[in-house]
Design an enzyme around this catalytic site. Sequence first.
Site, PDB file in Angstrom:
ATOM      1  N   GLY A  14      -7.256  11.004  -6.992  1.00 52.50           N
ATOM      2  CA  GLY A  14      -8.675  10.708  -6.897  1.00 52.50           C
ATOM      3  C   GLY A  14      -9.393  10.703  -8.238  1.00 52.50           C
ATOM      4  O   GLY A  14      -8.840  11.026  -9.291  1.00 52.50           O
ATOM      5  N   ASP A  60       4.235   8.046  -0.551  1.00 56.10           N
ATOM      6  CA  ASP A  60       3.404   6.898  -0.898  1.00 56.10           C
ATOM      7  C   ASP A  60       2.759   7.113  -2.254  1.00 56.10           C
ATOM      8  O   ASP A  60       2.045   8.100  -2.466  1.00 56.10           O
ATOM      9  CB  ASP A  60       2.315   6.688   0.163  1.00 56.10           C
ATOM     10  CG  ASP A  60       1.426   5.500  -0.160  1.00 56.10           C
ATOM     11  OD1 ASP A  60       1.759   4.377   0.269  1.00 56.10           O
ATOM     12  OD2 ASP A  60       0.399   5.686  -0.851  1.00 56.10           O
ATOM     13  N   TYR A 105      -1.902   5.356  -9.526  1.00 49.14           N
ATOM     14  CA  TYR A 105      -2.040   6.790  -9.321  1.00 49.14           C
ATOM     15  C   TYR A 105      -1.614   7.635 -10.530  1.00 49.14           C
ATOM     16  O   TYR A 105      -1.857   8.841 -10.554  1.00 49.14           O
ATOM     17  CB  TYR A 105      -1.223   7.241  -8.105  1.00 49.14           C
ATOM     18  CG  TYR A 105      -1.654   6.646  -6.793  1.00 49.14           C
ATOM     19  CD1 TYR A 105      -2.775   5.814  -6.696  1.00 49.14           C
ATOM     20  CD2 TYR A 105      -0.913   6.883  -5.635  1.00 49.14           C
ATOM     21  CE1 TYR A 105      -3.138   5.252  -5.485  1.00 49.14           C
ATOM     22  CE2 TYR A 105      -1.293   6.333  -4.417  1.00 49.14           C
ATOM     23  CZ  TYR A 105      -2.397   5.515  -4.344  1.00 49.14           C
ATOM     24  OH  TYR A 105      -2.742   4.961  -3.138  1.00 49.14           O
ATOM     25  N   LYS A 110       2.803   0.440  -5.354  1.00 45.75           N
ATOM     26  CA  LYS A 110       1.898  -0.706  -5.243  1.00 45.75           C
ATOM     27  C   LYS A 110       1.678  -1.356  -6.601  1.00 45.75           C
ATOM     28  O   LYS A 110       1.652  -0.676  -7.629  1.00 45.75           O
ATOM     29  CB  LYS A 110       0.553  -0.259  -4.660  1.00 45.75           C
ATOM     30  CG  LYS A 110       0.677   0.557  -3.379  1.00 45.75           C
ATOM     31  CD  LYS A 110      -0.661   1.068  -2.897  1.00 45.75           C
ATOM     32  CE  LYS A 110      -0.489   2.074  -1.769  1.00 45.75           C
ATOM     33  NZ  LYS A 110      -0.029   3.401  -2.249  1.00 45.75           N
ATOM     34  N   HIS A 126      -1.719  -3.922  -3.972  1.00 45.05           N
ATOM     35  CA  HIS A 126      -2.681  -2.839  -3.759  1.00 45.05           C
ATOM     36  C   HIS A 126      -4.029  -3.358  -3.253  1.00 45.05           C
ATOM     37  O   HIS A 126      -4.640  -2.758  -2.361  1.00 45.05           O
ATOM     38  CB  HIS A 126      -2.871  -2.064  -5.064  1.00 45.05           C
ATOM     39  CG  HIS A 126      -3.280  -0.650  -4.873  1.00 45.05           C
ATOM     40  ND1 HIS A 126      -2.934   0.363  -5.741  1.00 45.05           N
ATOM     41  CD2 HIS A 126      -4.020  -0.042  -3.908  1.00 45.05           C
ATOM     42  CE1 HIS A 126      -3.430   1.511  -5.317  1.00 45.05           C
ATOM     43  NE2 HIS A 126      -4.101   1.294  -4.213  1.00 45.05           N
TER      44      HIS A 126
END
Length: 343
Positions: free
Chosen positions: A29, A60, A65, A94, A127
């Site tokens: 995040g 995942d 990320y 992704k 993505h």
Amino acid sequence: MAKVQVKIPTFKLKSGEEIPAVGFGTWLGLDEKLEFKIKDAPKMLEAVMYAIDVGYRHIDTAHLYRVEPEVGYAVRKKIEEGVVKREDLFITTKVWQHNHKPEDVEASVRASLKRMGLQYLDQVLIHWPMAISEEGVDEKIDYLETYRGLEAVLKKGLTRYIGVSNFNLDQMKRLLANCSVKPTSNQIQVNLNLLEDDLVKYCQENDVLVVSYTSFGSMISSRTSPGTPEPRWDSPIMHEMSKKYGKTASQIALRFLYQRGIATIPKSLTPSRIIENASIFDFNIDEADIATLEKFNCGYRTECPVFFQNYTHYPFDKVENININEVPISLRKWKNGANLDIE
């Protein structure tokens, strides 16, 4: 003391693919400054290893990320320890927006494999349908071209399956009418506030698994504000259902999605929550309570990236009368790993 073990069933598609119904998400995040929370990467590494130890088999992740090196380390370590074999795991990553040219798709996938230290991936997703350069320029690349890049990667054996993420109903219809290989899944935001009935129905009728992210919607206290719709984390209805079923509100939300045939990829850095999120297969929500939960559907999008909305192929309804900021630098340029030193 031995760790608690969870047994996670799979969804089996007509084409033969089996995907765990609950996976482990690795998105850390952004903070209030829209900067990535990379300080939590070491905790994520420990959480991934713990998740594999207790029975999770779908991990995942994504180029965006930053934690592909940590994910790869955790996977390799657990294979070395004999906890799992590579074929036991289903690993998804992704391709990010600045790699949408077909030739860049392969380069992105090969870079992900290198960062993770793996020979192949189980699934690679587009993505987002938008193509945005590192400078924030709308590249206007047709997502069909990007998907053809994925089909080429599949043919070369770099991944077992391919799919998409954040594609809306019209985009899915166009993709399925023009692809050579049907996507295995469409990973979308779907939860009690946002049922996406038409999109979910279309995907399921066409043998495309729906995978939910932001599965708890606004039930997480950090996402709650005065205008946030029910159910919030302290919802009386969820509290009553929790007492009835002997489960937490989060478990009820995940079970609701499972009973709709939707896979989920919840994320937690806390061992007890990692166990909790996968402990949803020993009860059923009855029809009356399903109907009650469905009434929370109001089209509210917990995560709404309005800074994308003026780009070609943006998949959501635009929000009117707001100031649109540029795409945060954290979503355009970065390096990978806990020290942000890996290309």
